[in-house]
Design an enzyme around this catalytic site. Structure first.
Site, PDB file in Angstrom:
ATOM      1  N   LYS A  16       0.651  -1.458   0.019  1.00 31.28           N
ATOM      2  CA  LYS A  16       0.008   0.144  -0.173  1.00 31.28           C
ATOM      3  C   LYS A  16       0.783   1.041  -0.200  1.00 31.28           C
ATOM      4  CE  LYS A  16      -1.571  -1.506   4.030  1.00 31.28           C
ATOM      5  NZ  LYS A  16      -1.044  -2.767   3.492  1.00 31.28           N
ATOM      6  N   GLN A 224      -2.959  -2.358   6.969  1.00 37.09           N
ATOM      7  CA  GLN A 224      -3.572  -4.148   7.502  1.00 37.09           C
ATOM      8  C   GLN A 224      -4.257  -4.289   5.636  1.00 37.09           C
ATOM      9  OE1 GLN A 224      -4.849  -2.219  10.606  1.00 37.09           O
ATOM     10  NE2 GLN A 224      -1.919  -2.518  10.546  1.00 37.09           N
TER      11      GLN A 224
END
Ligand code: GDP
Ligand code: IMO
Ligand code: MG
Length: 423
Positions: A16, A224
């Protein structure tokens, strides 16, 4: 509509940070909406690798505002270290980093409670990063938490002492042996609180409303991954926040009607740190090769990540829950040199084939059903355009797109900004 979301679709560490940094220039504001220092988002610029835990991944672009939203939990000690590590990067934190008054504070006994709780679970432990995440969100929803805005209010230390004592009582009742020097921890903590107070701490939801009205483009950065979501992940082996799209609305105060793109990030294979079910986990040499070539060690804890084949059952579930509109496939370069690549397309449960996520994966009776693909041998890390990619990788990508029903718009072939192919 001016808010795009960027989320991990697996068990975290999909890459990410790299993609937020790579596409940041399209936005005016990057906002983290949940999680805390359990996250480790790596950004590689030149030969330097930076790991961010609390700070959004747009921080290396000096014309961008980065917001730590109300849904995030902040450990001031880790925050201070993170800022100091960036002291050579010429960042104007006062201007470019804003922190929500409503974000919750991680206090030292949250971390101790995390440790004690994990120890008391024995072999059933979650495999937490031990950063105090679960206990802090517990206090938030239990309406006992301390928010960043509270540290400016006289008397907040009474609230602190009450919370600390509650934690110490619980730790005591768990009857496990953990050693700590609370006085030392508290000294460091209160020093870091003074450090934190110097930053721009604001009503970030109001700032975001105004920015939206002013036509600014916002990217919401998740931490996450969907399979660690408190509601939809592999409960109880999950984290304590909503990592999925809805978490961006509650974690920033953004209305769902303002959301435009939902960018889902996934690795060409799967990894997981910590405990919990992982149907497509690989236990042979190939798993070891992926781990070595992909350097699959946790950015926050250094723990080895478990490696497995791509799992399209859980990935489809994540695409559906998040309403993903486009995908980024990461680390396909790591798969070069694997002769036969497997992809999990369904599970068997109690001898029956299932293609949707069951209530729980926590059962030995679940096993993966694989499709097999011919791999590719070429080093793809210097490839700049899709047309140059090996034919077998193109077939792999096409298969995934068809199964998920969403286009793959980004193909990442290495950790650096320029190792990114846009389609
Ligand atoms: P995040 O938590 O989702 O931001 O991901 P992490 O930073 O924890 O882990 C991803 C790791 O893979 C980092 O070390 C990145 O530098 C690295 N990485 C990201 N994209 C790629 C890629 O396409 N290829 C390779 N080889 N490494 C990548
Ligand atoms: P990023 O943002 C991978 C995992 C932990 C553990 C479980 C619960 O870098 O992708 P917690 O500390 O939240 O109590 O741990 O969740 N976990 C992560 N795994 N990447 C992360 O973040 C993670 N954050 C938590 O390993 O299994
Ligand atoms: Mg990570």
């Amino acid at each position: 509509m001016f808010v795009d979301l960027l989320l991990g679709l697996q068990w975290g560490d999909e890459g990410k940070g790299k993609i937020v940094d790579a596409i940041s220039a399209e936005y005016s504001i990057i906002s983290r909406f949940q999680g805390g220092p359990n996250a480790g988002h790596t950004i590689k610029i030149g030969n330097n690798s930076h790991v961010l835990h609390t700070i959004p991944s747009g921080i290396f672009h000096n014309n961008l505002i980065n917001i730590i939203g109300n849904g995030v939990v902040i450990d001031p000690i880790i925050f201070e270290k993170e800022i100091l590590k960036l002291s050579d990067s010429n960042i104007d934190f006062k201007k470019n980093l804003l922190i929500s008054k409503k974000a919750h504070l991680i206090i030292p006994t949250h971390c101790l409670l995390d440790q004690a709780s994990e120890k008391s679970k024995g072999i059933k432990k979650i495999g937490s990063t031990l950063k105090g995440i679960g206990p802090t969100y517990m206090d938030k929803t239990g309406r006992n938490g301390i928010r960043i805005g509270d540290i400016f209010i006289e008397g907040w230390k009474t609230q602190y002492a009450k919370l600390k004592n509650k934690h110490l009582n619980i730790i005591n009742s768990l009857n496990v042996d953990i050693s700590f020097n609370l006085k030392k921890l508290e000294d460091t903590f209160f020093e870091s609180i003074e450090f934190l107070k110097k930053f721009s701490i604001i009503d970030s939801e109001n700032f975001l409303f105004d920015s939206l009205r002013g036509g600014k483009k916002i990217l919401a950065e998740g931490a996450q991954g969907s399979m660690l979501d408190i509601d939809f992940g592999t409960y109880p082996y999950v984290t304590s926040s909503n990592t999925t799209a809805a978490g961006a609305c509650s974690g920033l105060g953004i209305p769902p009607t303002k959301i435009n793109k939902v960018i889902g990030i996934f690795k060409a294979y799967t990894t997981r740190v910590g405990s919990g079910p992982f149907p497509s986990e690989i236990f042979d040499d190939i798993g070891e090769k992926i781990s070595r070539v992909g350097n699959e060690f946790g950015a926050t804890t250094g723990r080895a990540r478990r490696c497995g084949w791509l799992d399209l059952v859980s990935l489809k579930y994540a695409v559906d829950i998040n309403g993903v509109t486009e995908l980024a496939i990461m680390k396909s370069d790591v798969m070069s040199g694997i002769n036969k690549i497997k992809v999990c397309t369904a599970y068997t449960q109690f001898g029956k084939e299932i293609s949707r996520m069951p209530f729980s994966l926590n059962s030995a009776s679940i096993s993966p059903i694989y499709s097999e693909f011919d791999g590719w041998n070429e080093d793809i890390t210097n490839i700049k355009s899709e047309s140059q990619l090996p034919i077998n990788l193109k077939k792999y990508i096409l298969f995934i797109e068809k199964k998920l029903g969403v286009p793959i718009k980004i193909i990442s072939v290495g950790p650096k900004r320029d190792q990114t192919i846009y389609r």
